[in-house]
Design an enzyme around this catalytic site. Structure first.
Site, mmCIF file in Angstrom:
data_model
loop_
_atom_site.group_PDB
_atom_site.id
_atom_site.type_symbol
_atom_site.label_atom_id
_atom_site.label_comp_id
_atom_site.label_asym_id
_atom_site.label_seq_id
_atom_site.Cartn_x
_atom_site.Cartn_y
_atom_site.Cartn_z
ATOM 1 N N HIS A 21 36.725 -39.546 30.181
ATOM 2 C CA HIS A 21 36.415 -40.905 30.613
ATOM 3 C C HIS A 21 35.101 -41.355 29.991
ATOM 4 C CE1 HIS A 21 36.199 -43.817 34.300
ATOM 5 N NE2 HIS A 21 36.844 -44.362 33.270
ATOM 6 N N HIS A 28 36.623 -51.023 35.060
ATOM 7 C CA HIS A 28 36.117 -49.994 34.152
ATOM 8 C C HIS A 28 34.816 -50.518 33.549
ATOM 9 C CE1 HIS A 28 36.144 -46.744 31.200
ATOM 10 N NE2 HIS A 28 35.784 -47.666 30.297
ATOM 11 N N HIS A 76 40.948 -52.069 39.466
ATOM 12 C CA HIS A 76 39.597 -51.505 39.511
ATOM 13 C C HIS A 76 38.802 -52.136 38.366
ATOM 14 C CE1 HIS A 76 41.428 -49.017 36.357
ATOM 15 N NE2 HIS A 76 40.169 -48.731 35.945
ATOM 16 N N ASP A 125 34.564 -45.913 36.846
ATOM 17 C CA ASP A 125 35.424 -46.901 37.501
ATOM 18 C C ASP A 125 34.840 -47.275 38.854
ATOM 19 O OD1 ASP A 125 37.177 -46.778 35.388
ATOM 20 O OD2 ASP A 125 38.574 -45.385 36.371
#
Length: 267
Positions: free
Chosen positions: A160, A241, A239, A164
């Site tokens: 990642h 990012h 959500h 988030d």
């Protein structure tokens, strides 16, 4: 001879005779008459009784009385004029001092007003500077649901590259700091995204949004809404990012939590 010796031997001075005083009176009247002062005052005295001309002695006495009275009038008039002049001078001085005090008070008030205005302007500038240099969270009252560097097959890089923030679809997304929008639109796996270049040369990215509120080239301020959260692009659900970068290109990412905390955001 004895009478003559006694008269010659007397050492006493004799006072002025009445005739001498009269002569002096006539001389005084004559002197005043040359200035035109006695004329009007003496005229009625001489015109009062034309049937009997006054004797030289009476005329002299009248002239002396007139001269004495005129002298008194002149002295009173002079004293009155002097008092008036002194009062006028005192009033003029008081008015001048009042004008000086008024001018000084005006200068003091203007200087105070200028100082207060400059202080207010300086405070406003300082407040604006602080506000522009302030960083905020991209989502109010949210929390990090996925950490930076988390591994998994969901990410093309294998990990990642951002964090988030938990957010329902349609939640307001804010610019974390002042800067300029360098990208606003479709970003592939990021879905609808915005990239901002901040005043310190760093970049932040906001992905998977349902809609955008800014365009490329627009300047933004801390906390300004730039769009609404969503689940566009490569997303498993609503959500936000969020990424922080040292450059505009992919692969220059840094830990977003550390970035925000270093800018005073408590998360």
């Amino acid at each position: 001879m004895a009478f003559g010796s006694r008269a010659a031997g007397s050492g006493k001075h004799r006072g002025s005779s009445r005739l001498s005083r009269k002569t002096a009176g006539f001389a005084g009247v004559a002197a005043l008459a040359t200035t035109g002062v006695v004329g009007t005052l003496a005229a009625p005295a001489f015109a009062a009784d034309n049937s009997s001309a006054p004797s030289m002695e009476d005329t002299g006495q009248n002239a002396i009385v007139v001269a004495d009275g005129l002298q008194d009038d002149i002295e009173v008039q002079a004293a009155t004029q002097q008092s008036a002049a002194e009062a006028a001078a005192a009033q003029a001085q008081a008015e001048a001092e009042a004008k000086t005090r008024a001018a000084e008070a005006k200068r003091t008030a203007e200087a105070k007003e200028k100082a207060e205005r400059e202080a207010a302007e300086k405070a406003a500038e300082e407040e604006a500077r602080k506000r522009l240099n302030t960083f905020v969270s991209p989502i109010d009252g949210s929390y990090v649901s996925t950490q930076y560097g988390a591994g998994g097959g969901m990410w093309s890089s294998g990990s990642h590259t951002g964090i988030d923030f938990h957010a329902d679809s349609g939640t307001s997304v804010h610019a974390v700091g002042a800067g300029t929008v360098v990208e606003a639109g479709w970003g592939g796996a990021y879905g609808n995204n915005v990239v901002i270049r901040h005043n310190d040369g760093t970049y932040t990215q906001y992905g998977h949004m349902s809609s955008l509120s800014v365009s490329a080239g627009e300047t933004v301020t801390p906390g300004q809404q730039i769009g609404l959260s969503g689940s566009t692009g490569n997303s498993s659900g609503p959500h936000l990012h969020f990424e922080a970068r040292t450059g505009a290109t992919y692969g220059t990412d840094i830990n977003p939590l550390t970035y925000l905390r270093n800018h005073g955001v408590g998360i």
